[in-house]
Scaffold this active site. Structure first.
Site, mmCIF file in Angstrom:
data_model
loop_
_atom_site.group_PDB
_atom_site.id
_atom_site.type_symbol
_atom_site.label_atom_id
_atom_site.label_comp_id
_atom_site.label_asym_id
_atom_site.label_seq_id
_atom_site.Cartn_x
_atom_site.Cartn_y
_atom_site.Cartn_z
ATOM 1 N N ASP A 13 1.718 -4.183 -9.863
ATOM 2 C CA ASP A 13 2.540 -5.308 -10.325
ATOM 3 C C ASP A 13 2.989 -6.161 -9.131
ATOM 4 O O ASP A 13 3.661 -7.178 -9.306
ATOM 5 C CB ASP A 13 3.715 -4.847 -11.199
ATOM 6 C CG ASP A 13 4.697 -3.966 -10.459
ATOM 7 O OD1 ASP A 13 4.451 -3.617 -9.288
ATOM 8 O OD2 ASP A 13 5.746 -3.616 -11.061
ATOM 9 N N ASP A 32 -0.910 -0.645 -13.316
ATOM 10 C CA ASP A 32 0.534 -0.490 -13.114
ATOM 11 C C ASP A 32 1.289 -0.876 -14.389
ATOM 12 O O ASP A 32 0.973 -1.897 -15.014
ATOM 13 C CB ASP A 32 0.970 -1.424 -11.972
ATOM 14 C CG ASP A 32 2.013 -0.796 -11.075
ATOM 15 O OD1 ASP A 32 2.476 0.315 -11.369
ATOM 16 O OD2 ASP A 32 2.346 -1.437 -10.049
ATOM 17 N N LYS A 59 0.189 3.863 -13.720
ATOM 18 C CA LYS A 59 1.248 4.242 -12.776
ATOM 19 C C LYS A 59 2.571 3.703 -13.282
ATOM 20 O O LYS A 59 2.615 2.595 -13.828
ATOM 21 C CB LYS A 59 0.956 3.669 -11.376
ATOM 22 C CG LYS A 59 2.085 3.916 -10.377
ATOM 23 C CD LYS A 59 1.720 3.517 -8.964
ATOM 24 C CE LYS A 59 1.950 2.069 -8.655
ATOM 25 N NZ LYS A 59 3.331 1.579 -8.862
ATOM 26 N N GLU A 109 7.038 3.700 -12.235
ATOM 27 C CA GLU A 109 8.023 3.967 -11.189
ATOM 28 C C GLU A 109 9.182 4.816 -11.716
ATOM 29 O O GLU A 109 9.593 4.659 -12.868
ATOM 30 C CB GLU A 109 8.600 2.634 -10.660
ATOM 31 C CG GLU A 109 7.568 1.772 -9.961
ATOM 32 C CD GLU A 109 8.143 0.468 -9.414
ATOM 33 O OE1 GLU A 109 9.392 0.290 -9.410
ATOM 34 O OE2 GLU A 109 7.342 -0.379 -8.985
ATOM 35 N N GLU A 131 6.752 5.441 -1.525
ATOM 36 C CA GLU A 131 6.870 4.116 -0.875
ATOM 37 C C GLU A 131 8.175 4.013 -0.084
ATOM 38 O O GLU A 131 9.256 4.384 -0.584
ATOM 39 C CB GLU A 131 6.818 3.005 -1.942
ATOM 40 C CG GLU A 131 6.973 1.616 -1.313
ATOM 41 C CD GLU A 131 6.613 0.453 -2.225
ATOM 42 O OE1 GLU A 131 6.185 0.690 -3.369
ATOM 43 O OE2 GLU A 131 6.768 -0.698 -1.759
HETATM 44 O O1 KIV Z 1 2.434 -2.936 -7.149
HETATM 45 C C1 KIV Z 1 1.905 -2.404 -6.166
HETATM 46 O O2 KIV Z 1 1.034 -2.963 -5.490
HETATM 47 C C2 KIV Z 1 2.338 -1.053 -5.836
HETATM 48 C C3 KIV Z 1 1.902 -0.490 -4.532
HETATM 49 C C4 KIV Z 1 2.670 -1.120 -3.459
HETATM 50 C C5 KIV Z 1 1.976 0.992 -4.500
HETATM 51 O O3 KIV Z 1 3.042 -0.446 -6.590
#
Ligand code: KIV
Length: 276
Positions: free
Chosen positions: A45, A84, A114, A116, A183
């Site tokens: 994202d 994401d 993915k 968070e 991160e």
């Molecule tokens: O959105 C993204 O690019 C990420 C990476 C920085 C891990 O979550």
């Protein structure tokens, strides 16, 4: 080469082989990155900042993500494609989480998703995994929490916060993630986490002890220059090359050098005579 799966990542940790990842947001760049032999591509994202020009990732929608995950998936043969989950696509309910993860797989053709967060999203992770979708976790400096952190600040520097991040990693592992992005945390804390979980850790601003590494490709090529996080290493100045090419093009068009005969189409003189 064979197509990478979530299991390939878990195998790599067992075999002590480093995992490489980059972000991508469109077909042609995804194809180049895949052809370079990368293990995984994240349609992050970060799209919101490096492609769409927002100041953070919070405005990115499911529709934005699906649009770009689709394009990337079409360009990739071997790498694992991770989609994401954007802000507010999973925080509200388990129903939203499973439905939106399913959309990234079914409509976007991602191989995994993915999201968070740590303990606060474990129920969502369990439900998505139960729906047969591999999940990558993401803890530490999670950009969707920028307003809680008060900026993009390194996390885990005090004991309480460090313990919480270690705990979150273990809880995500128990919930069924196949890997965890770490991160913006101190590298020795990343080392402790990497040793305490059996799933691979993928670092970004988390140092050398992670099982793998990810960077935003526009950062490492200097194609995005609004700011430079400390952890970004420049591998090429593509931004400079691209600007030079644009300036050269403008100059050649203005001066009449381009387009020349080599880049133009011809027609038969006999037909031309009839037109004049
Ligand atoms: O959105 C993204 O690019 C990420 C990476 C920085 C891990 O979550």
């Amino acid at each position: 080469m064979t197509k990478n799966r979530a299991l390939t990542f878990m195998d790599a940790k067992q075999k002590n082989v480093k995992i490489t990842m980059l972000t991508a947001y469109d077909y042609s760049m995804a194809k180049l990155i895949d052809e370079s032999g990368i293990d995984g591509i994240l349609v992050g994202d970060s799209l919101g900042m490096v492609c769409l020009g927002y100041k953070d990732t919070l405005s990115v929608t499911m529709e934005d993500m699906i649009h770009h995950v689709k394009a990337v998936s079409r360009g990739v043969k071997n790498a694992l494609v991770v989609g994401d989950m954007p802000f507010m696509s999973y925080q509200n309910s388990i129903y939203d989480a499973v439905k939106n993860a399913g959309r990234l797989i079914q409509e976007g053709h991602a191989d995994a998703v993915k999201l968070e967060g740590g303990s606060s999203v474990c129920e969502q992770v369990k439900a998505i995994v139960k729906a047969q979708i591999p999940v990558m976790g993401h803890i530490g400096l999670t950009p969707q929490s920028v307003n809680v952190f008060g900026g993009f600040k390194v996390q885990g520097k005090n004991e309480m916060n460090a313990r919480k991040i270690i705990e979150d990693a273990k809880k995500l592992e128990d919930a069924g993630v196949f890997s965890i992005v770490l991160e913006g945390i101190p590298y020795k804390l990343a080392g402790i986490i990497t040793k305490s979980v059996s799933v691979p850790t993928i670092g970004i601003g988390a140092g050398k002890y992670c099982d793998g590494q990810i960077l935003v490709y526009k950062d490492m090529l200097q194609l995005f220059s609004d700011f430079k996080p400390k952890f970004v290493k420049y591998y090429a100045n593509v931004g400079h090359v691209v600007k030079g090419a644009f300036e050269n093009y403008i100059e050649e068009v203005k001066s009449g050098v381009f387009p020349d005969e080599a880049h133009s189409f011809k027609m038969d003189d006999s037909i031309l005579d009839k037109l004049n």
